[in-house]
Motif scaffolding. Structure first.
Motif, PDB file in Angstrom:
ATOM      1  N   ARG A   1      -0.855  59.970  24.331  1.00 19.02           N
ATOM      2  CA  ARG A   1       0.614  59.863  24.369  1.00 19.02           C
ATOM      3  C   ARG A   1       1.248  61.241  24.450  1.00 19.02           C
ATOM      4  N   LEU A   2       0.662  62.214  23.742  1.00 19.04           N
ATOM      5  CA  LEU A   2       1.163  63.584  23.790  1.00 19.04           C
ATOM      6  C   LEU A   2       0.993  64.175  25.187  1.00 19.04           C
ATOM      7  N   VAL A   3      -0.154  63.948  25.786  1.00 14.25           N
ATOM      8  CA  VAL A   3      -0.397  64.449  27.149  1.00 14.25           C
ATOM      9  C   VAL A   3       0.621  63.851  28.116  1.00 14.25           C
ATOM     10  N   LYS A   4       0.844  62.539  28.011  1.00 14.84           N
ATOM     11  CA  LYS A   4       1.812  61.881  28.890  1.00 14.84           C
ATOM     12  C   LYS A   4       3.224  62.402  28.651  1.00 14.84           C
ATOM     13  N   GLU A   5       3.598  62.661  27.388  1.00 14.45           N
ATOM     14  CA  GLU A   5       4.930  63.179  27.070  1.00 14.45           C
ATOM     15  C   GLU A   5       5.114  64.589  27.628  1.00 14.45           C
ATOM     16  N   ILE A   6       4.108  65.434  27.470  1.00 13.43           N
ATOM     17  CA  ILE A   6       4.184  66.791  28.021  1.00 13.43           C
ATOM     18  C   ILE A   6       4.265  66.732  29.542  1.00 13.43           C
TER      19      ILE A   6
ATOM     20  N   SER B   1       7.425  67.506  34.257  1.00 15.69           N
ATOM     21  CA  SER B   1       7.817  67.030  35.583  1.00 15.69           C
ATOM     22  C   SER B   1       9.333  67.065  35.772  1.00 15.69           C
ATOM     23  N   GLU B   2      10.089  67.096  34.681  1.00 19.42           N
ATOM     24  CA  GLU B   2      11.544  67.203  34.766  1.00 19.42           C
ATOM     25  C   GLU B   2      11.988  68.627  35.090  1.00 19.42           C
ATOM     26  N   MET B   3      11.117  69.607  34.807  1.00 21.57           N
ATOM     27  CA  MET B   3      11.450  71.005  35.077  1.00 21.57           C
ATOM     28  C   MET B   3      11.139  71.326  36.538  1.00 21.57           C
ATOM     29  N   ARG B   4      11.794  72.317  37.032  1.00 26.95           N
ATOM     30  CA  ARG B   4      11.501  72.752  38.397  1.00 26.95           C
ATOM     31  C   ARG B   4      10.447  73.836  38.349  1.00 26.95           C
ATOM     32  N   CYS B   5       9.327  73.554  38.912  1.00 24.91           N
ATOM     33  CA  CYS B   5       8.249  74.534  38.959  1.00 24.91           C
ATOM     34  C   CYS B   5       8.331  75.221  40.316  1.00 24.91           C
ATOM     35  N   THR B   6       8.733  76.476  40.289  1.00 26.43           N
ATOM     36  CA  THR B   6       8.956  77.185  41.543  1.00 26.43           C
ATOM     37  C   THR B   6       7.827  78.134  41.918  1.00 26.43           C
TER      38      THR B   6
ATOM     39  N   GLY C   1      -9.102  71.852  29.437  1.00 27.26           N
ATOM     40  CA  GLY C   1      -8.296  71.634  30.632  1.00 27.26           C
ATOM     41  C   GLY C   1      -7.495  70.348  30.658  1.00 27.26           C
ATOM     42  N   VAL C   2      -7.330  69.709  29.509  1.00 28.24           N
ATOM     43  CA  VAL C   2      -6.598  68.434  29.458  1.00 28.24           C
ATOM     44  C   VAL C   2      -5.154  68.618  29.923  1.00 28.24           C
ATOM     45  N   LEU C   3      -4.447  69.581  29.356  1.00 23.18           N
ATOM     46  CA  LEU C   3      -3.061  69.816  29.782  1.00 23.18           C
ATOM     47  C   LEU C   3      -3.009  70.548  31.120  1.00 23.18           C
ATOM     48  N   THR C   4      -3.960  71.415  31.350  1.00 22.60           N
ATOM     49  CA  THR C   4      -4.008  72.170  32.604  1.00 22.60           C
ATOM     50  C   THR C   4      -4.045  71.237  33.807  1.00 22.60           C
TER      51      THR C   4
END
Length: 92
Positions: free
Chosen positions: A44-49, A54-59, A70-73
């Motif tokens: 659930r934490l991984v999905k929340e992060i 995904s709401e942020m703009r990654c430029t 590498g779970v979050l990576t």
């Protein structure tokens, strides 16, 4: 050895804890208290992060400090495409 596909399945089926334990055993590793290691085992934490990221703009690139297994990576790669993963533990 566990694959990225295995990781995604573990997250989706709420078996991330089992995946992490299995992977650490395969690598013959234990978390290091000296390094303050903690491994993400709550899907659930991984999905929340992932959702928040995904709401942020990654430029450009994202940086994952203490990438561990590498779970979050792997989630950040899907959003930003380019990741700088930093891990102090040479065993990982």
């Amino acid at each position: 050895m566990s694959s990225l596909k295995d990781l995604y399945i573990a997250i989706e089926t709420n078996r991330l804890r089992d995946f992490t334990i299995k992977t650490l055993r395969q690598l013959n590793l234990r978390p290091s208290k000296k390094l303050g290691q903690n491994f993400t085992i709550d899907p659930r934490l991984v999905k929340e992060i992932f959702y928040k990221a995904s709401e942020m703009r990654c430029t450009g690139r994202a940086v994952d400090i203490g990438a561990g297994l590498g779970v979050l990576t792997s989630s950040l790669i899907e959003i930003c495409g380019r990741i700088i993963a930093v891990e102090k533990d040479p065993r990982l």
